[in-house]
Design a protein around this motif. Structure first.
Motif, mmCIF file in Angstrom:
data_model
loop_
_atom_site.group_PDB
_atom_site.id
_atom_site.type_symbol
_atom_site.label_atom_id
_atom_site.label_comp_id
_atom_site.label_asym_id
_atom_site.label_seq_id
_atom_site.Cartn_x
_atom_site.Cartn_y
_atom_site.Cartn_z
ATOM 1 N N MET A 1 34.263 4.270 -27.695
ATOM 2 C CA MET A 1 34.294 2.896 -27.249
ATOM 3 C C MET A 1 34.692 2.842 -25.784
ATOM 4 N N SER A 2 33.963 2.057 -25.012
ATOM 5 C CA SER A 2 34.177 1.978 -23.571
ATOM 6 C C SER A 2 35.354 1.061 -23.259
ATOM 7 N N THR A 3 36.159 1.465 -22.290
ATOM 8 C CA THR A 3 37.288 0.643 -21.859
ATOM 9 C C THR A 3 36.961 -0.093 -20.567
ATOM 10 N N GLU A 4 35.745 0.064 -20.096
ATOM 11 C CA GLU A 4 35.313 -0.599 -18.867
ATOM 12 C C GLU A 4 35.268 -2.117 -19.076
ATOM 13 N N THR A 5 35.843 -2.867 -18.136
ATOM 14 C CA THR A 5 35.866 -4.324 -18.217
ATOM 15 C C THR A 5 34.529 -4.870 -17.738
ATOM 16 N N LYS A 6 33.942 -5.749 -18.520
ATOM 17 C CA LYS A 6 32.691 -6.394 -18.132
ATOM 18 C C LYS A 6 33.014 -7.698 -17.421
ATOM 19 N N VAL A 7 32.197 -8.010 -16.411
ATOM 20 C CA VAL A 7 32.417 -9.225 -15.633
ATOM 21 C C VAL A 7 31.161 -10.096 -15.638
ATOM 22 N N CYS A 8 31.362 -11.375 -15.387
ATOM 23 C CA CYS A 8 30.279 -12.357 -15.329
ATOM 24 C C CYS A 8 29.328 -11.991 -14.195
ATOM 25 N N THR A 9 28.044 -11.991 -14.500
ATOM 26 C CA THR A 9 27.020 -11.655 -13.515
ATOM 27 C C THR A 9 27.025 -12.643 -12.348
ATOM 28 N N GLU A 10 27.415 -13.871 -12.581
ATOM 29 C CA GLU A 10 27.383 -14.904 -11.539
ATOM 30 C C GLU A 10 28.667 -14.965 -10.726
ATOM 31 N N CYS A 11 29.800 -15.081 -11.374
ATOM 32 C CA CYS A 11 31.044 -15.339 -10.636
ATOM 33 C C CYS A 11 32.006 -14.153 -10.584
ATOM 34 N N GLY A 12 31.786 -13.139 -11.421
ATOM 35 C CA GLY A 12 32.647 -11.964 -11.391
ATOM 36 C C GLY A 12 33.891 -12.045 -12.253
ATOM 37 N N ARG A 13 34.095 -13.141 -12.980
ATOM 38 C CA ARG A 13 35.258 -13.252 -13.872
ATOM 39 C C ARG A 13 35.093 -12.312 -15.061
ATOM 40 N N GLU A 14 36.207 -11.901 -15.617
ATOM 41 C CA GLU A 14 36.188 -11.003 -16.770
ATOM 42 C C GLU A 14 35.574 -11.711 -17.980
ATOM 43 N N LEU A 15 34.777 -10.961 -18.718
ATOM 44 C CA LEU A 15 34.115 -11.504 -19.903
ATOM 45 C C LEU A 15 34.859 -11.117 -21.168
ATOM 46 N N PHE A 16 34.871 -12.059 -22.118
ATOM 47 C CA PHE A 16 35.465 -11.812 -23.426
ATOM 48 C C PHE A 16 34.439 -12.209 -24.472
ATOM 49 N N GLY A 17 34.457 -11.540 -25.605
ATOM 50 C CA GLY A 17 33.545 -11.889 -26.684
ATOM 51 C C GLY A 17 32.505 -10.807 -26.911
ATOM 52 N N ARG A 18 31.279 -11.204 -27.146
ATOM 53 C CA ARG A 18 30.210 -10.265 -27.496
ATOM 54 C C ARG A 18 30.038 -9.187 -26.432
ATOM 55 N N SER A 19 29.665 -8.006 -26.884
ATOM 56 C CA SER A 19 29.518 -6.882 -25.959
ATOM 57 C C SER A 19 28.310 -7.029 -25.041
ATOM 58 N N ASP A 20 27.315 -7.839 -25.443
ATOM 59 C CA ASP A 20 26.121 -8.000 -24.610
ATOM 60 C C ASP A 20 26.170 -9.276 -23.753
ATOM 61 N N LYS A 21 27.309 -9.905 -23.693
ATOM 62 C CA LYS A 21 27.482 -11.143 -22.934
ATOM 63 C C LYS A 21 27.346 -10.841 -21.437
ATOM 64 N N LYS A 22 26.661 -11.721 -20.682
ATOM 65 C CA LYS A 22 26.455 -11.514 -19.252
ATOM 66 C C LYS A 22 27.129 -12.572 -18.392
ATOM 67 N N PHE A 23 27.399 -13.742 -18.984
ATOM 68 C CA PHE A 23 27.958 -14.858 -18.224
ATOM 69 C C PHE A 23 29.182 -15.407 -18.939
ATOM 70 N N CYS A 24 30.127 -15.950 -18.155
ATOM 71 C CA CYS A 24 31.353 -16.484 -18.742
ATOM 72 C C CYS A 24 31.163 -17.908 -19.250
ATOM 73 N N SER A 25 30.115 -18.603 -18.778
ATOM 74 C CA SER A 25 29.914 -19.995 -19.199
ATOM 75 C C SER A 25 28.444 -20.383 -19.042
ATOM 76 N N ASP A 26 28.099 -21.509 -19.636
ATOM 77 C CA ASP A 26 26.749 -22.039 -19.467
ATOM 78 C C ASP A 26 26.489 -22.396 -18.008
ATOM 79 N N ALA A 27 27.513 -22.872 -17.313
ATOM 80 C CA ALA A 27 27.358 -23.236 -15.902
ATOM 81 C C ALA A 27 26.996 -22.005 -15.064
ATOM 82 N N CYS A 28 27.649 -20.864 -15.318
ATOM 83 C CA CYS A 28 27.327 -19.640 -14.569
ATOM 84 C C CYS A 28 25.928 -19.133 -14.921
ATOM 85 N N ARG A 29 25.573 -19.212 -16.189
ATOM 86 C CA ARG A 29 24.225 -18.790 -16.599
ATOM 87 C C ARG A 29 23.173 -19.656 -15.912
#
Length: 123
Positions: A1-29
């Motif tokens: 299991m990877s310990t690398e922190t995933k960040v929002c593609t748009e704003c760079g904030r840390e992501l929580f939830g699904r492993s394939d998530k790319k954005f932190c919010s609908d607004a960023c998407r």
């Protein structure tokens, strides 16, 4: 299991939830997708603006549906000969260029025949 922190593609904030998530919010998407599409939309808006201007110039210079004018008159009005929606070639190889229902044919000596295409009975 990877310990690398995933960040929002748009704003760079840390992501929580699904492993394939790319954005932190609908607004960023939405912001990301709007930026990605902006270049193509700008080009299409520019082309559509030129087509609309060409069409309105042809309508203005051809109120009766068929007339002859000089190329210089079209150019002075701001007509751009590089933009049309379609062409129609007759049996004797004359090429009409159209901006929607308004068309023109180069006659020679810088004279141009303006025509209006009548809608087909089916549509």
């Amino acid at each position: 299991m990877s310990t690398e922190t995933k960040v929002c593609t748009e704003c760079g904030r840390e992501l929580f939830g699904r492993s394939d998530k790319k954005f932190c919010s609908d607004a960023c998407r939405s912001a990301f997708n709007n930026k990605a599409l902006a270049g193509g939309d700008k080009y299409m808006r520019t082309v559509n603006r030129r087509l609309k201007k060409n069409h309105s110039i042809l309508v203005q210079l051809n109120p009766d549906g068929k007339t002859t004018t000089h190329r210089e008159k079209l150019l002075k009005a701001g007509f751009d000969f590089d933009y049309c929606t379609n062409t129609y070639t007759t049996k004797d190889q004359k090429e009409y260029r159209f901006c929607y229902d308004q068309g023109y044919l180069h006659l020679g000596n810088d004279f141009i025949l303006l025509v209006k295409r009548e809608p087909s009975p089916a549509g």
